[in-house]
Structure formats: C-alpha cells, structure tokens
Write an enzyme that holds these catalytic residues in place. Structure first.
Site, PDB file in Angstrom:
ATOM      1  N   LYS A 110       6.784   3.076   1.158  1.00 51.17           N
ATOM      2  CA  LYS A 110       7.716   1.988   0.840  1.00 51.17           C
ATOM      3  C   LYS A 110       7.783   1.793  -0.660  1.00 51.17           C
ATOM      4  O   LYS A 110       6.762   1.833  -1.341  1.00 51.17           O
ATOM      5  CB  LYS A 110       7.258   0.703   1.542  1.00 51.17           C
ATOM      6  CG  LYS A 110       8.105  -0.527   1.188  1.00 51.17           C
ATOM      7  CD  LYS A 110       7.883  -1.685   2.148  1.00 51.17           C
ATOM      8  CE  LYS A 110       6.678  -2.522   1.869  1.00 51.17           C
ATOM      9  NZ  LYS A 110       6.622  -3.160   0.544  1.00 51.17           N
ATOM     10  N   GLU A 179      12.674  -9.369   1.960  1.00 54.91           N
ATOM     11  CA  GLU A 179      11.668 -10.434   1.796  1.00 54.91           C
ATOM     12  C   GLU A 179      12.301 -11.667   1.149  1.00 54.91           C
ATOM     13  O   GLU A 179      12.967 -11.557   0.099  1.00 54.91           O
ATOM     14  CB  GLU A 179      10.512  -9.899   0.914  1.00 54.91           C
ATOM     15  CG  GLU A 179       9.449 -10.950   0.648  1.00 54.91           C
ATOM     16  CD  GLU A 179       8.142 -10.380   0.100  1.00 54.91           C
ATOM     17  OE1 GLU A 179       7.997  -9.133   0.030  1.00 54.91           O
ATOM     18  OE2 GLU A 179       7.265 -11.192  -0.244  1.00 54.91           O
TER      19      GLU A 179
HETATM   20  O1  KIV Z   1       2.503  -5.533   0.169  1.00 51.77           O
HETATM   21  C1  KIV Z   1       2.858  -6.110   1.205  1.00 51.77           C
HETATM   22  O2  KIV Z   1       2.061  -6.647   1.965  1.00 51.77           O
HETATM   23  C2  KIV Z   1       4.283  -6.132   1.490  1.00 51.77           C
HETATM   24  C3  KIV Z   1       4.749  -6.989   2.637  1.00 51.77           C
HETATM   25  C4  KIV Z   1       4.553  -8.401   2.345  1.00 51.77           C
HETATM   26  C5  KIV Z   1       6.150  -6.677   3.034  1.00 51.77           C
HETATM   27  O3  KIV Z   1       5.054  -5.497   0.838  1.00 51.77           O
END
Ligand code: KIV
Length: 261
Positions: A110, A179
């Site tokens: 991600k 988010e």
């Molecule tokens: O780093 C994380 O925990 C996240 C989530 C809050 C989506 O990116």
C-alpha cells in the site's frame, strides 16, 4: 485462503469484508482465526509499536521485519504491507522496496497518494506487485495537511480525491483505502470504482472497513472518534476481533458517531 480476486467477487456480490492491522506473529494468528480477510502491516506501527507521534520515522527495514513476523502467523489472509515514508518517492525505489516486502511475505503493498503515483503504480502492477492505494487523510503527509483532519470536505478537494481514485484504478491498483473523508464522498468513490474500496473514518458505504488493532483492543494512547474498542463488550481478544468482523458484515459498524456525512 482469501485471494484478491475473492475480494473483488465480494464487492460484486455486495458482501462486506474486514481488514485489521497487525505487526507481529501472535496477533496475526488470532486475527486469521477470527476470520478477517485482510491483515495490513501498517506503518501505524510507528505510533503503536515504536511510540512515535507520526508514521514518518518508520523505515523500510522496520516494515520488512514486521511483514516477515506477521507472515509467519497468517498464511490464509491477504497480507498487505505499507510502504513507508520516502520508500516510493521514485519508481525505481518503489520497485526495489516493494520487491523486498513481497519477498518477506506481503501479497500486496500500500502507498499513499494520487495522480503523482500513477506511473509507479503502473510499473509495479506490470511486474506482478499488487498495489493498494490510500487517499484522503494520508498520515505520511500530516505536516503538509496541517494535522489529522477530515479531507475532501469541499467540492474542489472532493473532486480531486475522486479523480485520484480513478487514476489509481486505471494505473492498475487493485484495492483502495480511503481515510477520514465524508461518508457521501466515500459512497460516491465506492460506486464509481470497480476495485474494492476500504474505509476508515469514511462511513458505512465502502466495500470494507479497516481499523488499527490497538484501537479495537483499547490500548492505543488515544482512540480516534471513528474507531471503537470492541474488547469492552467482549471477554477475549479473539471474540473482540470476531465481533468487529461481524459488525462490519452486518453493517452495525460504523454508526453515525464514527463518521461525518
Ligand atoms: O498504517 C495504517 O495502519 C494504515 C491504516 C490506518 C489504513 O494505513
């Protein structure tokens, strides 16, 4: 075994799914046992494991270490590893660093950002590295954003998030996290995209929800208003996580106190 293709099928069928962060072997085992579909090795480990104020100090070595730990505990879920701050500032660095995360157990990575990442997302996808986008409140940009505030609240900002979401999908992203954006905006994005959209502080209309494990267990320094301590009404960690998963599946979480319209 949950695969990315299963998550796409769930979107098509209107079945909601659940994601939770984990940072180590033991919690990964419990989360998998609870039937959660996605584990994110989030760079939120900078806050909840390392005690930093932001995710900015987290390094690629930290992410590789925690990804390897989690992957030993959870074999059946979709394991997404966060790419930390400045590990994907060029396409070349993104390819090298995401490759290391994949070699240590991630099934997807991600990264935070929109339009500027389209070439990088394309190049990663072409090389067999599944990508999850992250839009709205992107914690690695906290200083740029001026704090942890709701994003996309006016029409210009909302349009930009919608366009960024479409761009990431076209570039090859297979999942998207949104988010802290208004619920109406996440509903629109969820409808416009074919790929599953996972919300956090973004209302109930997304295809899935994600929370930080330590918020769900009530042990974070400060539990954000969009989150919920599920351990309060359960007598074990396993049942707290199961109850989060079923609350998402039957749309009893999030409720109006957890998002803005
Ligand atoms: O780093 C994380 O925990 C996240 C989530 C809050 C989506 O990116």
């Amino acid at each position: 075994m949950v695969r990315i293709t299963d998550l796409k099928k769930m979107k098509t069928q209107g079945d909601k799914f659940t994601a939770l962060t984990a940072y180590d072997y033991s919690f990964a085992k419990v989360i998998e046992k609870a039937g959660i579909e996605i584990i994110l090795i989030g760079d939120s480990l900078g806050n909840v494991c390392q005690g930093h104020k932001t995710t900015i100090p987290v390094s690629i070595d930290d992410m590789v270490y925690h990804t390897a730990c989690v992957s030993r505990g959870a074999k059946e879920v979709v394991l997404i590893a966060d790419m930390p701050f400045m590990s994907y500032e060029t396409t070349q660095n993104a390819l090298r660093n995401s490759g290391m995360l994949m070699q240590n157990g991630a099934k997807m990575v991600k990264l935070e950002g929109g339009q500027w990442l389209s070439e990088t997302v394309y190049q990663m996808s072409e090389r067999g590295i599944p990508v999850c986008g992250h839009l709205g409140l992107t914690p690695q940009s906290v200083h740029q954003l001026g704090g942890y505030a709701i994003q996309g609240a006016n029409s210009k900002a909302a349009d930009k998030i919608v366009n960024d979401a479409k761009t990431l999908e076209q570039a090859g992203a297979q999942l998207l996290v949104v988010e802290c954006i208004p619920s109406s905006l996440s509903a629109l994005i969820t409808k416009k995209l074919k790929i599953p959209v996972i919300g956090i502080g973004a209302g109930p209309a997304t295809d899935a929800q994600i929370l930080v494990l330590y918020d769900v267990l009530g042990i974070s320094d400060q539990i954000p208003s969009f989150s919920k301590n599920f351990l309060l009404s359960n007598n074990s960690i396993l049942s707290a996580i199961k109850s989060y998963a079923s609350a998402v599946r039957n749309s009893t979480f999030p409720t109006s106190e957890h998002f803005v319209q």
